[in-house]
Design an enzyme around this catalytic site. Sequence first.
Site, PDB file in Angstrom:
ATOM      1  N   ASP A   1      -2.636  -4.859   0.142  1.00 20.75           N
ATOM      2  CA  ASP A   1      -2.271  -6.228   0.541  1.00 20.75           C
ATOM      3  C   ASP A   1      -2.864  -6.638   1.884  1.00 20.75           C
ATOM      4  OD1 ASP A   1      -0.563  -4.541   1.966  1.00 20.75           O
ATOM      5  OD2 ASP A   1       1.281  -5.536   1.327  1.00 20.75           O
TER       6      ASP A   1
ATOM      7  N   MET B   1       0.829  -1.209   0.000  1.00 17.74           N
ATOM      8  CA  MET B   1       0.000   0.000   0.000  1.00 17.74           C
ATOM      9  C   MET B   1       0.871   1.269   0.000  1.00 17.74           C
ATOM     10  SD  MET B   1      -2.888  -1.256   2.730  1.00 17.74           S
ATOM     11  CE  MET B   1      -3.988   0.105   2.388  1.00 17.74           C
ATOM     12  N   HIS B   2       0.238   2.393  -0.262  1.00 14.80           N
ATOM     13  CA  HIS B   2       0.805   3.744  -0.050  1.00 14.80           C
ATOM     14  C   HIS B   2       1.912   4.177  -1.009  1.00 14.80           C
ATOM     15  CE1 HIS B   2      -1.185   3.151   3.813  1.00 14.80           C
ATOM     16  NE2 HIS B   2      -0.326   2.202   4.141  1.00 14.80           N
TER      17      HIS B   2
HETATM   18  C1  XUL Z   1      -0.067  -1.084   5.417  1.00 12.65           C
HETATM   19  C2  XUL Z   1       1.364  -1.043   5.045  1.00 12.65           C
HETATM   20  C3  XUL Z   1       2.131  -2.267   4.879  1.00 12.65           C
HETATM   21  C4  XUL Z   1       2.331  -2.561   3.442  1.00 12.65           C
HETATM   22  C5  XUL Z   1       3.134  -3.838   3.362  1.00 12.65           C
HETATM   23  O1  XUL Z   1      -0.572   0.149   5.793  1.00 12.65           O
HETATM   24  O2  XUL Z   1       1.948  -0.013   4.865  1.00 12.65           O
HETATM   25  O3  XUL Z   1       1.529  -3.325   5.521  1.00 12.65           O
HETATM   26  O4  XUL Z   1       1.090  -2.610   2.776  1.00 12.65           O
HETATM   27  O5  XUL Z   1       3.163  -4.363   2.153  1.00 12.65           O
END
Ligand code: XUL
Length: 467
Positions: free
Chosen positions: A213, A75-76
């Site tokens: 994810d 994410m992000h």
């Molecule tokens: C969720 C996050 C992590 C990534 C790992 O906010 O930043 O879990 O998604 O892949």
Amino acid sequence: MTRTLVGLDVGTTGVKALAITPEGEVIASAEEGYGLSAPHPGWSEQDPDDWWRASQAALAQLDANDAPVGLSGQMHGLVCLDERGDVLRPAILWNDQRTTEECAEIEERVGLDRLIALTGNRALTGFTAPKLLWLRRHEPDVYSRIRRIVLPKDYVRYRLTGEWAIDAADASGTLLFDVANRSWCDEVLSSLEIPREWLPPVSESTEIAGAGDQQAAALGVGVVEPGTVSVVLGTSGVVLSALPEYAHDEQARVHAFCHALPETWEAMGVMLNAAGALRWFRDAFMPGASFEDVTAEAATVDAGADGIVFLPYLQGERTPHADAAATASFSGLAARHGRSAFGRAVLEGVAYGLRDSLELLRELGVSPVVGRASGGGARSRLWLEIVSSVLELPLERCVVDEGSAYGAALLAGVAHGTFGSAQDAVEACVRVRETVEPNAAWARSYRAGYARYRALYPAIRGAEGET
Ligand code: XUL
């Protein structure tokens, strides 16, 4: 009619592709890795082309060409595209810590309370919006050429189908999203002077077969309503609860995001290093050893790690401290201690960090009855028993333990009509294999250990002073 469903997870260390039957049985899987670059301390970048090459290679190995594909991903991460749709610079990832100043700027421009009221979240270094502000300040040439932005798995979707899209679940982690109303947040966009045209149209995860994810992993272990929480021992550590109605923590100590089902939200605590902390310990203290070797040695030490407490803040921490400058530490050392007690302390420190998240979910009104464990760390029976005893919650493991890619395949099935809904997909495919119960004696010891753990961060932070 049997119809194969494919899930593709664009992760931090590689992609994973999975082909399943409509009954949830895995028929093929493939993984392709790639590197991560840290051009400066605290930075974390990847080349989106690497994701695309790895995705093509993994999908080719499945031999499921016409199957619907669902996507999940880290994410992000910020991917910037120019007017031709070409990538402008390496993606800046979820675990990148360069944006402390920009986070402060966002909370000042929008106002912290207003930001939390609008988005459900506060500005955290890993989120997407502060990265855009960082580029505007430090790479104005790149910034001036941006015409579109996408998240990692949506970049792969773009290469795969030409479609420029995002789901409400993953969009929640941009800090540009009105999570309660499941749409882009005009007030935040205008306060930050970010053009709305840069952002893709938003759909539900079940419509376009995609989610972050963590959200896909939660769906893949059947976390669709409160009571059953997702507990992830991946690189990062997560405790996630589905919420039937939007809610956020007043101080945004846990993330408030849309879940991968329509009209469902989630509260999620994220620690940056769970299995990541064990990997660090292995590489630093037992190079070349397997994770089984590390946990077998830790198993020789009783609950409480002979008095050692480990704070797992190896790259700063999100939940509960939102502090990019937090540091990891071992405390309580004595001359009698050897490596095994340190290893045990690492497993326990991560479990205490997960308990922090669980307590914050409780404050939001969640009453967890059972946890569904997933992620690489959940393969260790010892670690599961430690986490279960620290959380004082039974932990279930599912028959299929394929993480986010499995949830993505279920979403493909919902979006393409194999299942009527995400709940139907869970009903058809997710089954529990075993339950790990808390160990009563350990749980007693961990109550005291958790109290010490809680006291350490403020004490150490006080001694270090603000940086
Ligand atoms: C969720 C996050 C992590 C990534 C790992 O906010 O930043 O879990 O998604 O892949």
